[in-house]
Design a protein around this motif. Sequence first.
Motif, PDB file in Angstrom:
ATOM      1  N   ALA A  18       0.843  -1.211   0.000  1.00 52.19           N
ATOM      2  CA  ALA A  18       0.000   0.000   0.000  1.00 52.19           C
ATOM      3  C   ALA A  18       0.874   1.256   0.000  1.00 52.19           C
ATOM      4  O   ALA A  18       0.640   2.204   0.741  1.00 52.19           O
ATOM      5  CB  ALA A  18      -0.956   0.004   1.185  1.00 52.19           C
ATOM      6  N   GLU A  78      -2.179  -6.779   0.666  1.00 51.98           N
ATOM      7  CA  GLU A  78      -2.778  -5.562   0.099  1.00 51.98           C
ATOM      8  C   GLU A  78      -4.277  -5.527   0.404  1.00 51.98           C
ATOM      9  O   GLU A  78      -4.828  -4.477   0.731  1.00 51.98           O
ATOM     10  CB  GLU A  78      -2.569  -5.500  -1.423  1.00 51.98           C
ATOM     11  N   ARG A 122      -8.957   0.713   3.694  1.00 57.82           N
ATOM     12  CA  ARG A 122      -8.905   1.823   2.730  1.00 57.82           C
ATOM     13  C   ARG A 122     -10.116   2.722   2.878  1.00 57.82           C
ATOM     14  O   ARG A 122     -11.178   2.261   3.286  1.00 57.82           O
ATOM     15  CB  ARG A 122      -8.857   1.276   1.291  1.00 57.82           C
ATOM     16  N   ARG A 169       0.011   7.148  -6.475  1.00 54.01           N
ATOM     17  CA  ARG A 169       0.638   5.836  -6.228  1.00 54.01           C
ATOM     18  C   ARG A 169       1.630   5.902  -5.082  1.00 54.01           C
ATOM     19  O   ARG A 169       1.765   4.944  -4.316  1.00 54.01           O
ATOM     20  CB  ARG A 169       1.308   5.324  -7.502  1.00 54.01           C
ATOM     21  N   VAL A 205      -5.218   4.027  -5.128  1.00 52.01           N
ATOM     22  CA  VAL A 205      -5.684   3.287  -6.299  1.00 52.01           C
ATOM     23  C   VAL A 205      -6.783   4.125  -6.942  1.00 52.01           C
ATOM     24  O   VAL A 205      -7.679   4.625  -6.251  1.00 52.01           O
ATOM     25  CB  VAL A 205      -6.248   1.906  -5.891  1.00 52.01           C
ATOM     26  N   LEU A 231      -6.089   2.179 -16.457  1.00 52.47           N
ATOM     27  CA  LEU A 231      -7.386   1.910 -15.840  1.00 52.47           C
ATOM     28  C   LEU A 231      -8.271   1.196 -16.857  1.00 52.47           C
ATOM     29  O   LEU A 231      -8.285   1.560 -18.030  1.00 52.47           O
ATOM     30  CB  LEU A 231      -8.009   3.261 -15.437  1.00 52.47           C
ATOM     31  N   ILE A 247     -10.932   7.688  -5.865  1.00 52.51           N
ATOM     32  CA  ILE A 247      -9.708   6.951  -5.522  1.00 52.51           C
ATOM     33  C   ILE A 247      -9.923   6.230  -4.186  1.00 52.51           C
ATOM     34  O   ILE A 247     -10.869   6.537  -3.458  1.00 52.51           O
ATOM     35  CB  ILE A 247      -8.486   7.888  -5.391  1.00 52.51           C
ATOM     36  N   THR A 248      -9.047   5.287  -3.896  1.00 52.16           N
ATOM     37  CA  THR A 248      -8.980   4.776  -2.520  1.00 52.16           C
ATOM     38  C   THR A 248      -7.566   4.999  -2.011  1.00 52.16           C
ATOM     39  O   THR A 248      -6.600   4.952  -2.779  1.00 52.16           O
ATOM     40  CB  THR A 248      -9.331   3.278  -2.399  1.00 52.16           C
TER      41      THR A 248
END
Length: 378
Positions: free
Chosen positions: A27, A214, A219, A305, A310, A342, A374-375
Amino acid sequence: MSAFCAVLVAAGQGTRFGKAKQFAALAGKPVLRWSAEALLSAGADPLVVVVASGQKDACHAALHGLEGYRVVAGGQSRHDSVRNGLAALGPDAADAVLIHDAARPFLDAQVIEAVLAALETAPAALPALPLTDTIKRAADGRVIETVPRDHLWRAQTPQGFHRLALMTALAAWRGDDPSDEVRVMEDAGHPVALVPGSARLLKLTHQEDMAMAEALVPRITLTGQGLDAHRWGPGDGVWLCGVEIAHDQSLIGHSDADAGLHALTDAILGALGDGDIGDHFPPSEPRWKGAASDQFLLHALELLRARGGVLVNVDVTLVCEQPRIKPHRAAMRQRLSDLLGLDLARVSVKATTMEGMGFTGRGEGLFAQAIATITLPA
Ligand code: MG
């Protein structure tokens, strides 16, 4: 919590993993940093991190910004590495020491507390989980017998010790490289207390374990929006969403004036709470003159990133009377999908007119709006 010091063992070569897993990103954060943060925030003083010789710089980089840790080089074996770590704690360190394996990143305060509490009445403490699967002994692909699982436990880390008792036991150890330090205390005849381990304290052993790890990272979902407008001027084409369209005008701007990409870049920055495109690429800087706007988008993606983020989906709307967007929509979606890495299904490009009203309706300029979801690790 009572005073304690800690040794984080991160000197493994990652033979089964394929590389030094302690530096792999989980992460967006190096694996060993997860444990270092947990130990430091629980109050480890000092924390000694043992890495393979030659990896000290990499370790400092991975722990950049943290305070209260020292890095020492490990030895040939785990046994030697732990001894080096204990020696580096110094004579004045607290007598309670935790020894933790960096390959177990999800260390929480509860386990640390339980181990330290057990050390108040025992010279060694082990977090462990009972076996739940039925256990078989097998050879050559055939089961030989079912092994009763009563009294069998899965040993985890951090293992806790009275430091001087452990150092004495390690100095007297004559066996092979022990796979944990409790083994050495057992051999020296010390009682070892069991405390509840945690299912989340899984050990990263194989490359596949990273995907499971992960998935265990909590999140949060965030949304950002971006708006942009550029004025029409003389020219013979326009860049929109990374695609060049022939047109009897161009959009005027310092860069290539791709309002679609600018709005989308701002949407990602917005979700990150990290300013806007003008902060990252000031129009006052000549190097952005005529620049292709995909680099702005890719920069925002890099920032995402770096924080373990993500991208979930993006949705761009272009507002203009001319040129007609529909014939180019598929190319724009594909371009964004390629740029962002994506799935096409998560990329939307839409267009509308304002029915002749407002600045887009009068043909003065083009307006773009984007939303990105996003997360991020919570
Ligand atoms: Mg712009």
